[in-house]
Every structure is written in structure tokens, then in C-alpha cells.
Scaffold this active site. Sequence first.
Site, PDB file in Angstrom:
ATOM      1  N   TYR A  34     -17.609 -16.854  26.189  1.00  0.00           N
ATOM      2  CA  TYR A  34     -16.190 -16.876  25.839  1.00  0.00           C
ATOM      3  C   TYR A  34     -15.347 -16.042  26.800  1.00  0.00           C
ATOM      4  O   TYR A  34     -15.654 -14.873  27.085  1.00  0.00           O
ATOM      5  CB  TYR A  34     -15.985 -16.364  24.406  1.00  0.00           C
ATOM      6  CG  TYR A  34     -14.519 -16.247  24.017  1.00  0.00           C
ATOM      7  CD1 TYR A  34     -13.782 -17.384  23.716  1.00  0.00           C
ATOM      8  CD2 TYR A  34     -13.882 -15.016  24.005  1.00  0.00           C
ATOM      9  CE1 TYR A  34     -12.438 -17.289  23.391  1.00  0.00           C
ATOM     10  CE2 TYR A  34     -12.540 -14.910  23.682  1.00  0.00           C
ATOM     11  CZ  TYR A  34     -11.823 -16.054  23.377  1.00  0.00           C
ATOM     12  OH  TYR A  34     -10.492 -15.972  23.073  1.00  0.00           O
TER      13      TYR A  34
ATOM     14  N   HIS B  65       0.253 -14.993  27.773  1.00  0.00           N
ATOM     15  CA  HIS B  65       0.252 -14.134  26.593  1.00  0.00           C
ATOM     16  C   HIS B  65       1.378 -13.091  26.610  1.00  0.00           C
ATOM     17  O   HIS B  65       1.506 -12.311  25.670  1.00  0.00           O
ATOM     18  CB  HIS B  65      -1.098 -13.433  26.441  1.00  0.00           C
ATOM     19  CG  HIS B  65      -2.210 -14.344  25.979  1.00  0.00           C
ATOM     20  ND1 HIS B  65      -2.462 -15.566  26.544  1.00  0.00           N
ATOM     21  CD2 HIS B  65      -3.146 -14.203  24.993  1.00  0.00           C
ATOM     22  CE1 HIS B  65      -3.480 -16.138  25.935  1.00  0.00           C
ATOM     23  NE2 HIS B  65      -3.916 -15.331  24.989  1.00  0.00           N
TER      24      HIS B  65
ATOM     25  N   ASN C  71      -7.640  -7.631  25.530  1.00  0.00           N
ATOM     26  CA  ASN C  71      -8.342  -7.504  24.260  1.00  0.00           C
ATOM     27  C   ASN C  71      -8.459  -6.025  23.916  1.00  0.00           C
ATOM     28  O   ASN C  71      -8.947  -5.235  24.719  1.00  0.00           O
ATOM     29  CB  ASN C  71      -9.739  -8.111  24.353  1.00  0.00           C
ATOM     30  CG  ASN C  71      -9.902  -9.332  23.486  1.00  0.00           C
ATOM     31  OD1 ASN C  71      -9.232  -9.460  22.461  1.00  0.00           O
ATOM     32  ND2 ASN C  71     -10.768 -10.239  23.893  1.00  0.00           N
TER      33      ASN C  71
ATOM     34  N   TYR D  27       9.318  21.165  -9.825  1.00  0.00           N
ATOM     35  CA  TYR D  27       8.162  20.683  -9.083  1.00  0.00           C
ATOM     36  C   TYR D  27       8.354  20.754  -7.570  1.00  0.00           C
ATOM     37  O   TYR D  27       7.399  20.974  -6.822  1.00  0.00           O
ATOM     38  CB  TYR D  27       7.867  19.223  -9.450  1.00  0.00           C
ATOM     39  CG  TYR D  27       7.286  19.008 -10.825  1.00  0.00           C
ATOM     40  CD1 TYR D  27       7.057  20.066 -11.697  1.00  0.00           C
ATOM     41  CD2 TYR D  27       6.958  17.730 -11.257  1.00  0.00           C
ATOM     42  CE1 TYR D  27       6.521  19.857 -12.951  1.00  0.00           C
ATOM     43  CE2 TYR D  27       6.420  17.504 -12.508  1.00  0.00           C
ATOM     44  CZ  TYR D  27       6.205  18.564 -13.359  1.00  0.00           C
ATOM     45  OH  TYR D  27       5.672  18.345 -14.602  1.00  0.00           O
TER      46      TYR D  27
ATOM     47  N   ARG E  45       7.316  24.352  -6.930  1.00  0.00           N
ATOM     48  CA  ARG E  45       6.013  24.765  -7.442  1.00  0.00           C
ATOM     49  C   ARG E  45       4.872  23.899  -6.914  1.00  0.00           C
ATOM     50  O   ARG E  45       3.746  24.368  -6.736  1.00  0.00           O
ATOM     51  CB  ARG E  45       6.054  24.688  -8.969  1.00  0.00           C
ATOM     52  CG  ARG E  45       4.835  25.213  -9.652  1.00  0.00           C
ATOM     53  CD  ARG E  45       4.939  25.312 -11.166  1.00  0.00           C
ATOM     54  NE  ARG E  45       6.001  24.601 -11.804  1.00  0.00           N
ATOM     55  CZ  ARG E  45       5.850  23.806 -12.867  1.00  0.00           C
ATOM     56  NH1 ARG E  45       4.650  23.597 -13.377  1.00  0.00           N
ATOM     57  NH2 ARG E  45       6.889  23.218 -13.431  1.00  0.00           N
TER      58      ARG E  45
ATOM     59  N   PHE F  87     -11.901  -5.876  18.315  1.00  0.00           N
ATOM     60  CA  PHE F  87     -10.465  -5.869  18.631  1.00  0.00           C
ATOM     61  C   PHE F  87      -9.600  -5.832  17.372  1.00  0.00           C
ATOM     62  O   PHE F  87      -8.377  -5.672  17.465  1.00  0.00           O
ATOM     63  CB  PHE F  87     -10.103  -7.125  19.426  1.00  0.00           C
ATOM     64  CG  PHE F  87     -10.591  -8.389  18.765  1.00  0.00           C
ATOM     65  CD1 PHE F  87     -10.001  -8.874  17.605  1.00  0.00           C
ATOM     66  CD2 PHE F  87     -11.676  -9.071  19.286  1.00  0.00           C
ATOM     67  CE1 PHE F  87     -10.474 -10.014  16.975  1.00  0.00           C
ATOM     68  CE2 PHE F  87     -12.145 -10.232  18.664  1.00  0.00           C
ATOM     69  CZ  PHE F  87     -11.552 -10.701  17.508  1.00  0.00           C
TER      70      PHE F  87
ATOM     71  N   GLU G  28      -7.946 -17.480  14.509  1.00  0.00           N
ATOM     72  CA  GLU G  28      -7.693 -16.090  14.145  1.00  0.00           C
ATOM     73  C   GLU G  28      -7.003 -16.096  12.774  1.00  0.00           C
ATOM     74  O   GLU G  28      -5.774 -15.984  12.671  1.00  0.00           O
ATOM     75  CB  GLU G  28      -6.855 -15.421  15.229  1.00  0.00           C
ATOM     76  CG  GLU G  28      -7.617 -15.382  16.554  1.00  0.00           C
ATOM     77  CD  GLU G  28      -6.742 -15.192  17.773  1.00  0.00           C
ATOM     78  OE1 GLU G  28      -5.559 -14.850  17.604  1.00  0.00           O
ATOM     79  OE2 GLU G  28      -7.236 -15.400  18.890  1.00  0.00           O
TER      80      GLU G  28
END
Length: 519
Positions: A55, A85, A197, A281, A284, A329, A413
Amino acid sequence: MNSKFHYGTDHLSIGICLDIAAGKTKGVINADAEKAILASWREVEKIVHAQKPVYGINTGFGPLCDTRISEADTSLLQSNILKSHSVGVGNPIPQEIAKLMLITKVQALAQGYSGIAPATLQRVIWHIDNDIIPVVPEKGSVGASGDLAPLSHLFLPLIGLGFVFENGIKLPAGDVLKKHNLQPLILGPKEGLALINGTQFILAFAIKAVQRLDEALNRADLIGAMSLEGLMGSARPFDARIHALRPFKGTRYVADRLFTLLDGSEINSSHANCDRVQDPYSLRCMPQVHGASRNAWLHLKELTEIELNSVTDNPVIFNADDTISGGNFHGQPLALPLDYATVAAAELGNIADRRCYLMSEGRYGLPKLLTLDAGLNSGLMIPQYTTAALVTENKSLCFPASADSVPTSLGQEDHVSMGSVSGRKLHQVIDNLEYIQAIELLYATQAMDFRRPLKSTLVIEALHEKVRQHVPHILDDRIFSEDISNLHQLITDGSFLATAGDAAIKNNIKLSHDEFGIY
């Protein structure tokens, strides 16, 4: 620059990573790392010549993983992936974040499981060393299959494309390479995929968030102690004995810090025998609330440091006959703690807002709205409106991005982390928190003024004096946004924490612990 860090063989901490980005430490590749890098690169060459389908080396990407690529086109495939990309949108991320991406990517690739060429890594290091930082858009990553879009933009300059910042000016990468007599690289098989990646976009935001949230946590205790003094609250809830009965690390740490900060205070001892049974609160429960946020910070720090020293590539190359397409990844291991830390940061703002409100009510001997002439003057009425707006904005940012997943890549994906969104949201919350803390500091210092001539402890008095050097006591109404801006600058430029640290060292007071540091 005295110290050196060896990429791929040394353990990278958050502090060292920040030091490399700041130019305080130089990152280099030693002989052992270079040997591993070269060996992995040669294994990829074997894969290409053997024409065994692996791949991303001789196949297409994502849903095109079954499409074979000829040996002659394996290099073109790698430059194409950077171009195709690069689809990020929005404003550029801060240059420091982009530089952290470069540093963490070198650390991952230098371990020798990615088939990257030694010359390619040296070019990335050149960018780091010369502070020539690629322009990376802030949006477009789904946080799985790597931070594909931002990493593509990050490495476009390697092939002479995209843009870089040089001396803070945005310039075409090709022009900058020519100016420095450098040629664009021709990527070899697997290199483009190895570069994009990974989780380095998420990781860089996590690194910076660990630093910023650490500072915010330290300020929360200091400013909270000042608010408690202004409100004449009790230090008894910080007694170590009660926290030993519920021994969360963060809670015990905060209780110890608060007890130490208040030990010996004239203000605190002046009401030791008053008839106030217990405080609200927001005073405290500072150990429990600030401490819970510290526990979240500690978890994020621990996981971030694991990721800093991990290989997040795919496929992982053990040798030419042993490659594994896995899921290192995937950003989920950081996405979840980033979302958790976002809530932790927001809660620091929530409790700070409550203390601002408490100081404006006119209780415990303080004048209403912290002004002696209320009516003609509104005093500190409206700054709390701003804290209210900011805490509400933070609440809207607390929805966990990691709880959502949108399938991508034609279903290949089909589960993604959205950790990139988690990281960016956390910084938005911290941005707001810093303004909330500046406003609480405005209230706390004013409240302490009404306790004079009584004094607090050496550290708190040093902080009070530091504030008064920038913002005078409020007698009449003025443009309070200017005060807020001055205090915001004081807490974000490191001056406030530096003052506390110097006073603590000078007086032999311990306010920190190694476990809660970033080195």
C-alpha cells in the site's frame, strides 16, 4: 544553543520539543538513527523492484488501494499525493504549531520504519533550523489516516510548492528555496505517504496545550489564593490530613500549594476565630476543582509524551518482506484526552467566574462592587459580565469532537477521530480562560486592597505589587478594558508566574513538583 537532541534515538519530552522550536536545543540525526533510516529506505527500494504490492508504495491511496502503480510512476505518485491532499482551508495555524509539527514528524520518521530518504529528513531539519516554516491552513483534517491535509501543506515546500513564513513574511516556497540555492526534492517511493501519514497536527496542538494549560493551572492557584485573601476565606480546607483521606494526585498537589501560599498570612490569621463556619465552594473546593483539572492535564501530558515518541506511519516497514498496514495514524488516543482537557480548562474559568461574582456581592466586609462610591460609580459590576460571557462560550466549545465520526474515502476510512478539532477547540477555551483569569486578578487585587494594613504572605504580596505596577487601585470608574488588557499581557507573557517563582525561590518556598512539570 548548547544542548543537542538526537532524533529517532533520544526520548523526546514536551519540554525538549518546545526548546527545539524555540532554538534553545538543536535537533540532529546521529549515526545510529541514520543507519536505521537508510536501511528502511533501501527496504522500500527492494519492494519497488520486486513489484510486490504494498500500500502506498506501488498502489493508489485510500479506496484506490487495489490500483497498481508502475515502477516508473512510483515517484510521481508521491508528489501527486502532496498536491492532491493539500485541501486545507481557513487561517494559517500559528508558526510555532507548524514548527512543532516538523519536529515531531522528524522524530517519528527518524526511527527507521517509514522508508524516508535521509536527504528528505535533512531538508525538513533545514526548515526547522532556519525557522523557515510552511504555511498550514487550520481546517481540513479529520484526525485519522493521519492529519492528511495539514501535513500535505506542511511538506509542499519540499517539492517547491506551497508557501512558507520567513522572518514572519509569507512567501512562495519555490522562491525561498531559490534564494537559499536549494532545489526542490524529487520524492522517492513511499516518501510522500510517509510525510503525510501521522498525527503531528493533533500532536503539535496537544504539546502547546500542555504548556499553556500548565501555566493556567499554576495561575489558577495563585489568583485563587489572592481571591481567598480578599474574601477573608479560610485556609483550613487545605489541611493535608483531609486530602490524605481522598488522595487524588491533583487535589493533594493543589491543597499543598494553597496551604503553602497562605501559611503565615496576617490576613488569614486575623480572622482565625471568626464565626464563619465554612466558605462557599469556589473558595473551599479549590483543591478538588483545580485538582481535578490538574489530573486531566497530567493524563494529557502522559499520552502526549507517548505519542511524541511513537511511529504513526502506515504502512510500517519492518523489512521488504514484512510490511504491515495498520492504524497507528488514528488520532483517537489523543482526541479523547484533548476533549477531556477542554472541559478541565473550562472548569477553571467557571470557578474563577464564581469568585469574581462573590467578590462583587459586598459580603465579608468588602464594599459592594469593590468600590466605596457605588451608585455614582459602577465599580467592578460589568467585568463579571465578560467572565460570564466567556464561560458560556467555553461551555459551547466543550462538546467532544471525538464523539462524532464522519466516514471518508468512500467508506474505506469509516471511523475517524476528529482529534484535530479537539486540539483547536482546547486552545480556544484556553484563550478565553486567560481573559477570565485576568479579570479575576483585577477583582482579587482590588479586594486585597480593602484588607490593608494587613498583609498576606511574601509570594502573594509580590504578586499584588506586580499587578499594582501595571494597574492602579480603582477609586473611580474608568475604561476597565484597558486594565483587563494590561493584566492579560501580564499573565500571558510569563511575568506573573515569573514573579511568583522568583519570590518563592528567594524565600525558600516550594510551589512546584517534578511530576507536574513538562521536562
